[in-house]
Enzyme design. Structure first.
Site, PDB file in Angstrom:
ATOM      1  N   ASN A  11      -3.589 -78.608  18.999  1.00  0.00           N
ATOM      2  CA  ASN A  11      -4.369 -77.431  18.666  1.00  0.00           C
ATOM      3  C   ASN A  11      -4.079 -76.283  19.623  1.00  0.00           C
ATOM      4  O   ASN A  11      -3.439 -75.295  19.260  1.00  0.00           O
ATOM      5  CB  ASN A  11      -5.862 -77.804  18.682  1.00  0.00           C
ATOM      6  CG  ASN A  11      -6.743 -76.687  18.143  1.00  0.00           C
ATOM      7  OD1 ASN A  11      -6.286 -75.558  17.991  1.00  0.00           O
ATOM      8  ND2 ASN A  11      -7.978 -76.987  17.866  1.00  0.00           N
ATOM      9  N   ASP A  12      -4.503 -76.435  20.869  1.00  0.00           N
ATOM     10  CA  ASP A  12      -4.368 -75.326  21.806  1.00  0.00           C
ATOM     11  C   ASP A  12      -2.913 -74.937  22.063  1.00  0.00           C
ATOM     12  O   ASP A  12      -2.613 -73.777  22.296  1.00  0.00           O
ATOM     13  CB  ASP A  12      -5.052 -75.683  23.123  1.00  0.00           C
ATOM     14  CG  ASP A  12      -6.546 -75.919  22.915  1.00  0.00           C
ATOM     15  OD1 ASP A  12      -7.121 -75.206  22.072  1.00  0.00           O
ATOM     16  OD2 ASP A  12      -7.114 -76.796  23.564  1.00  0.00           O
TER      17      ASP A  12
END
Lengths: 102, 474
Positions: free
Chosen positions: B400-401
């Site tokens: 995600n990040d």
């Protein structure tokens, strides 16, 4: 103050080791690829387990009837050994997976 | 004679530590390096047990029964724990072992301090007290650093396996500094008045509290950095033992790890493009709350397993971006199966590995290597970013990040400035996640709402299994 100065000159060899090791430590891992960050951390983790030598000395010097020192020393050796053995085995397991396969 | 042999043992061990560390930083020699250091350690430990002589009395060590039982229990438990642990739980394990080392250093300091205070209370003169002060200083340094490292590592361990939650409140940094300052202040006072032995307990408790407070507010995504830092702390604590016993191998090993660990911490921060100060003071969670204006809302579209399978099977090139979601789902083997299946169909499959994907730098490499994925198809971030524009499909598995465009576009974002994988350059992006919940850093990801992106919800392992079945059927 004087004590500190005497202590420094009495331990100057050790202080030289400290200074040199700081540079050696930085130098040897300077070019590590990020892939190896975790195994390297784990390997370094096992190496600082050398503190167990201190624990063995404490334990070995304790008088037979000084139960507090014996118990504390026993745990120190036990935990130090966990650090050493666990650290090296975990690192080896991680690195085992980096084997080149043909 | 025995003393000289012991000296040689220690010298040998010191060399193996330096050499081992050097070899550990090269992929080709790393495993041997670990072994070399382990041999050195064994020699140093055996040498100490059998050859050590007390300088004052000239006696051999005794209490062999106690020493050996502790060694054997430690070795068995350590080996079992290290062998049994799952690959995904490695980071926790390292933290746990690091904590053990810290505790060992703290215990040594406690016993040595008790020994000295015993001497003082048995009527040592003022000259003894004044001469012992530097030693007390070293003991307390080892005690404080060891205790902080132990408590901090335990919290980090708890955080990584989800038992301990992030906790931050306003004024936490000030409280932490206050605790640290009090600890150091009391330690200085104790050096001046070494006869007040109860103060040692106060210092120990404060140091343990500081270790807990220090790690508690730091977000889980930053745990590797913290563990690496605590690792170097333990190194310094071990080095204090070196001063205490005039033991050069403890000093060499300790300082070596202290220095290398500090550099490694900085390198890890660099890989995330953050400063160490930023990691320690401004935790991810805390800054995400202040930057509330960054929340992106919009519509995301979903894609079915069958459509994803079709897209990938008829693509020329597929790039897989693994993240922590892959690790928790233990999906590395099935992921490799998908890769092989696609390759058989003539699709080029590669992996884009972000340096901090997963919970630890190198975590993904270790995991994929476990599943027999060829080293050659693992691309580092820079190479992957060059190749995304030639990719038809990017499959993001629980990352995600590391693919959040906010790191490039939104200066208010807590991850602003972190280099990311430019997955948007590819034609289609399929994102496998369990839900729309924000990732570890607790921030929204606008990538999910882009027209190119489709969400494929579900546990990574199940989704991959379904994909494999679908592709086989095509």
């Amino acid at each position: 103050m004087e004590n500190i100065l005497t202590w420094i000159s009495a331990h100057q060899q050790l202080l030289y080791i400290v200074i040199l090791m700081i540079f050696v430590g930085i130098e040897v891992i300077g070019h590590v690829p990020s892939v190896l960050h975790t195994p390297l951390m784990s390997g370094a983790n096992a190496i600082h387990g050398v503190v167990i030598i201190g624990a063995i000395i404490v334990m070995g010097k304790a008088e037979n009837d000084n139960y507090l020192a014996l118990i504390l020393g026993f745990f120190a050796v036990l935990l130090g050994m966990l650090n050493v053995v666990g650290g090296f085995v975990v690192t080896d397991r991680m690195l085992e997976m980096f084997k080149k396969k043909k | 004679m025995t003393q000289s042999i012991l000296t040689i043992c220690y010298l040998f061990a010191s060399i193996t530590f330096i050499l081992g560390l050097k070899m550990l930083s090269n992929p080709l020699t790393a495993r041997k390096g670990n072994l070399v250091a382990a041999v050195g350690m064994t020699v140093a430990i055996l040498g100490t047990i059998f050859l050590y002589r007390d300088e004052e009395t000239g006696n051999n060590l005794h209490n062999y029964g106690w020493i050996f039982s502790a060694l054997i229990i430690g070795a068995i438990v350590g080996t079992l724990a290290a062998k049994k642990v799952k690959m995904t739980a490695m980071p926790e394990m390292v933290s746990l072992f690091n904590g053990m080392g810290g505790a060992c250093a703290a215990l040594i300091s406690i016993v040595e301090f008790l020994h000295i205070s015993h001497q003082i209370h048995n009527g040592a003169d003022a000259a003894y007290i004044s001469a012992i002060r530097p030693t007390v200083m070293i003991i307390l340094t080892g005690l404080i650093i060891g205790a902080v490292s132990f408590a901090g590592s335990m919290v980090a361990w708890g955080k990584l396996n989800g038992k301990v939650k992030d906790l931050s409140f306003t004024g936490q940094n000030i409280l932490n500094l206050l605790v640290l300052a009090t600890t150091i202040g009391l330690a200085v006072w104790l050096v001046v008045h070494p006869e007040q032995r109860w103060m040692m307990v106060v210092i120990l408790v404060l140091a343990l509290c500081y270790g807990i407070f220090f790690v508690l507010p730091i977000g889980g995504a930053d745990m590797p950095v913290v563990i690496s830092l605590l690792n170097s702390f333990t190194g310094v604590a071990a080095a204090c033992g070196g001063f205490l016993y005039d033991n050069k191998v403890m000093l060499t090993g300790g300082i070596l790890v202290g220095a290398a660990g500090t550099l490694l911490t900085i390198l890890m921060c660099k890989a995330m493009n953050r400063s160490l100060k930023n990691v320690l003071i401004g935790s991810f969670g805390a800054s995400a709350q202040t930057a509330s204006g960054t929340a992106v809302q919009g519509h995301h579209k979903e894609i079915s397993v069958a459509d994803s399978a079709m897209l990938m099977a008829y693509a020329n090139k597929v790039m897989i971006v693994p993240g922590y979601g892959l690790a928790v789902a233990q999906a590395q083997h099935i992921c490799h199966e998908l890769e092989e299946l696609l390759s058989q169909k003539g699709v080029t499959v590669k992996y884009a590995i972000h340096p901090v994907a997963g919970r630890m730098p190198g975590h993904m490499n270790v995991l994929l290597a476990e599943a027999d994925v060829d080293y050659e198809v693992l691309l580092e971030m820079e190479d992957a970013n060059d190749e995304f524009k030639t990719c038809d499909v990017v499959l993001i598995l629980g990352a995600n990040d590391v693919v959040n465009p906010a790191a490039k576009t939104d200066p208010a974002s807590p991850i602003y400035g972190m280099p990311i994988l430019d997955v948007e350059l590819a034609k289609t992006v399929i994102i496998n996640k369990r839900s729309m919940k924000p990732g570890y850093a607790g921030i929204e990801n606008e990538l999910f709402f882009k027209p190119k992106s489709s969400m494929l919800f579900g546990d990574a392992k199940k989704v991959l299994q379904n994909l494999v079945t679908e592709i086989k059927a095509i």
